[in-house]
Design a protein around this motif. Structure first.
Motif, PDB file in Angstrom:
ATOM      1  N   ILE A  95      -0.634   0.871  -2.527  1.00  0.00           N
ATOM      2  CA  ILE A  95       0.611   0.842  -1.759  1.00  0.00           C
ATOM      3  C   ILE A  95       0.263   0.953  -0.279  1.00  0.00           C
ATOM      4  N   ALA A  96       0.743  -0.007   0.496  1.00  0.00           N
ATOM      5  CA  ALA A  96       0.454  -0.034   1.935  1.00  0.00           C
ATOM      6  C   ALA A  96       1.252   1.046   2.660  1.00  0.00           C
ATOM      7  N   LYS A  97       0.886   1.275   3.879  1.00  0.00           N
ATOM      8  CA  LYS A  97       1.581   2.230   4.745  1.00  0.00           C
ATOM      9  C   LYS A  97       2.302   1.495   5.864  1.00  0.00           C
ATOM     10  N   GLU A  98       3.424   2.053   6.245  1.00  0.00           N
ATOM     11  CA  GLU A  98       4.145   1.567   7.418  1.00  0.00           C
ATOM     12  C   GLU A  98       3.446   2.108   8.669  1.00  0.00           C
ATOM     13  N   ALA A  99       3.841   1.633   9.820  1.00  0.00           N
ATOM     14  CA  ALA A  99       3.231   2.081  11.076  1.00  0.00           C
ATOM     15  C   ALA A  99       3.370   3.585  11.268  1.00  0.00           C
ATOM     16  N   ASP A 100       4.448   4.182  10.719  1.00  0.00           N
ATOM     17  CA  ASP A 100       4.659   5.624  10.853  1.00  0.00           C
ATOM     18  C   ASP A 100       3.943   6.442   9.774  1.00  0.00           C
ATOM     19  N   GLY A 101       3.190   5.768   8.906  1.00  0.00           N
ATOM     20  CA  GLY A 101       2.432   6.462   7.864  1.00  0.00           C
ATOM     21  C   GLY A 101       3.157   6.613   6.547  1.00  0.00           C
ATOM     22  N   SER A 102       4.426   6.218   6.490  1.00  0.00           N
ATOM     23  CA  SER A 102       5.170   6.317   5.240  1.00  0.00           C
ATOM     24  C   SER A 102       4.777   5.182   4.294  1.00  0.00           C
ATOM     25  N   ASP A 103       5.043   5.387   3.016  1.00  0.00           N
ATOM     26  CA  ASP A 103       4.745   4.362   2.025  1.00  0.00           C
ATOM     27  C   ASP A 103       5.606   3.130   2.257  1.00  0.00           C
ATOM     28  N   SER A 104       5.014   1.981   2.044  1.00  0.00           N
ATOM     29  CA  SER A 104       5.693   0.704   2.189  1.00  0.00           C
ATOM     30  C   SER A 104       6.120   0.174   0.820  1.00  0.00           C
ATOM     31  N   VAL A 105       6.907  -0.878   0.810  1.00  0.00           N
ATOM     32  CA  VAL A 105       7.268  -1.570  -0.427  1.00  0.00           C
ATOM     33  C   VAL A 105       6.284  -2.711  -0.692  1.00  0.00           C
ATOM     34  N   TYR A 106       5.260  -2.814   0.141  1.00  0.00           N
ATOM     35  CA  TYR A 106       4.249  -3.851   0.031  1.00  0.00           C
ATOM     36  C   TYR A 106       2.889  -3.245  -0.302  1.00  0.00           C
ATOM     37  N   TYR A 149      -2.941  -5.381   0.219  1.00  0.00           N
ATOM     38  CA  TYR A 149      -3.476  -6.738   0.349  1.00  0.00           C
ATOM     39  C   TYR A 149      -2.536  -7.639   1.146  1.00  0.00           C
ATOM     40  N   CYS A 150      -1.273  -7.256   1.235  1.00  0.00           N
ATOM     41  CA  CYS A 150      -0.268  -8.051   1.942  1.00  0.00           C
ATOM     42  C   CYS A 150       0.129  -7.455   3.287  1.00  0.00           C
ATOM     43  N   TYR A 151      -0.067  -6.170   3.475  1.00  0.00           N
ATOM     44  CA  TYR A 151       0.588  -5.449   4.569  1.00  0.00           C
ATOM     45  C   TYR A 151      -0.278  -4.298   5.038  1.00  0.00           C
ATOM     46  N   LYS A 152      -0.254  -4.042   6.337  1.00  0.00           N
ATOM     47  CA  LYS A 152      -0.992  -2.896   6.880  1.00  0.00           C
ATOM     48  C   LYS A 152      -0.328  -2.441   8.167  1.00  0.00           C
ATOM     49  N   ASP A 153      -0.086  -1.139   8.254  1.00  0.00           N
ATOM     50  CA  ASP A 153       0.439  -0.521   9.478  1.00  0.00           C
ATOM     51  C   ASP A 153       1.680  -1.227  10.017  1.00  0.00           C
ATOM     52  N   GLY A 154       2.579  -1.612   9.110  1.00  0.00           N
ATOM     53  CA  GLY A 154       3.846  -2.177   9.532  1.00  0.00           C
ATOM     54  C   GLY A 154       3.856  -3.676   9.779  1.00  0.00           C
ATOM     55  N   ALA A 155       2.796  -4.372   9.385  1.00  0.00           N
ATOM     56  CA  ALA A 155       2.744  -5.817   9.624  1.00  0.00           C
ATOM     57  C   ALA A 155       2.101  -6.543   8.448  1.00  0.00           C
ATOM     58  N   PHE A 156       2.559  -7.769   8.209  1.00  0.00           N
ATOM     59  CA  PHE A 156       1.945  -8.582   7.168  1.00  0.00           C
ATOM     60  C   PHE A 156       0.573  -9.059   7.622  1.00  0.00           C
ATOM     61  N   LEU A 157      -0.377  -9.057   6.716  1.00  0.00           N
ATOM     62  CA  LEU A 157      -1.720  -9.534   7.028  1.00  0.00           C
ATOM     63  C   LEU A 157      -1.750 -11.056   7.164  1.00  0.00           C
ATOM     64  N   GLU A 158      -0.856 -11.729   6.461  1.00  0.00           N
ATOM     65  CA  GLU A 158      -0.708 -13.190   6.549  1.00  0.00           C
ATOM     66  C   GLU A 158       0.750 -13.492   6.926  1.00  0.00           C
ATOM     67  N   PRO A 159       1.120 -13.298   8.181  1.00  0.00           N
ATOM     68  CA  PRO A 159       2.528 -13.423   8.565  1.00  0.00           C
ATOM     69  C   PRO A 159       3.103 -14.823   8.393  1.00  0.00           C
ATOM     70  N   ASP A 160       2.278 -15.826   8.390  1.00  0.00           N
ATOM     71  CA  ASP A 160       2.758 -17.196   8.266  1.00  0.00           C
ATOM     72  C   ASP A 160       2.729 -17.713   6.834  1.00  0.00           C
ATOM     73  N   ALA A 161       2.347 -16.870   5.890  1.00  0.00           N
ATOM     74  CA  ALA A 161       2.287 -17.289   4.491  1.00  0.00           C
ATOM     75  C   ALA A 161       3.695 -17.580   3.976  1.00  0.00           C
ATOM     76  N   SER A 162       3.755 -18.494   3.025  1.00  0.00           N
ATOM     77  CA  SER A 162       5.023 -18.827   2.376  1.00  0.00           C
ATOM     78  C   SER A 162       4.999 -18.275   0.949  1.00  0.00           C
ATOM     79  N   ALA A 163       6.132 -18.300   0.297  1.00  0.00           N
ATOM     80  CA  ALA A 163       6.184 -17.885  -1.104  1.00  0.00           C
ATOM     81  C   ALA A 163       5.246 -18.752  -1.935  1.00  0.00           C
ATOM     82  N   GLU A 164       5.194 -20.044  -1.644  1.00  0.00           N
ATOM     83  CA  GLU A 164       4.297 -20.956  -2.373  1.00  0.00           C
ATOM     84  C   GLU A 164       2.835 -20.559  -2.142  1.00  0.00           C
TER      85      GLU A 164
END
Length: 89
Positions: free
Chosen positions: A23-34, A37-52
């Motif tokens: 489970i990733a963390k938000e920028a404030d250190g709280s647990d994320s819903v992501y 592998y997808c998210y770190k410190d409040g941001a997507f690792l692949e921000p331009d990725a699509s659902a496909e």
């Protein structure tokens, strides 16, 4: 993990006992819903990725259990329902 969904809301990784450490963390250190592998410190690792793109990335991981065709079908039905992709075409 009270407010954490059962799955990463970007890729669908289950947040079961074996995967809760991802489970990733938000920028404030709280647990994320992501997941991490997808998210770190409040941001997507692949921000331009699509659902496909996400479906394509997930197929190899699920295919070893159920086969490539079934994995693509299952992920194609499931991934677009996740929070990151809802309402996107």
């Amino acid at each position: 993990m009270d407010n954490i969904p059962a799955y990463c809301q970007s890729c669908g990784m289950p947040f079961d006992e074996d995967h809760s450490k991802f489970i990733a963390k938000e920028a404030d250190g709280s647990d994320s819903v992501y997941c991490a592998y997808c998210y770190k410190d409040g941001a997507f690792l692949e921000p331009d990725a699509s659902a496909e793109d996400m479906i394509g990335m997930g197929v190899p991981y699920l295919a070893h259990k159920i086969g490539e065709k079934a994995a693509r079908e299952q992920l194609s039905a499931f991934v677009p329902t996740l929070a990151r992709w809802s309402g996107k075409s």
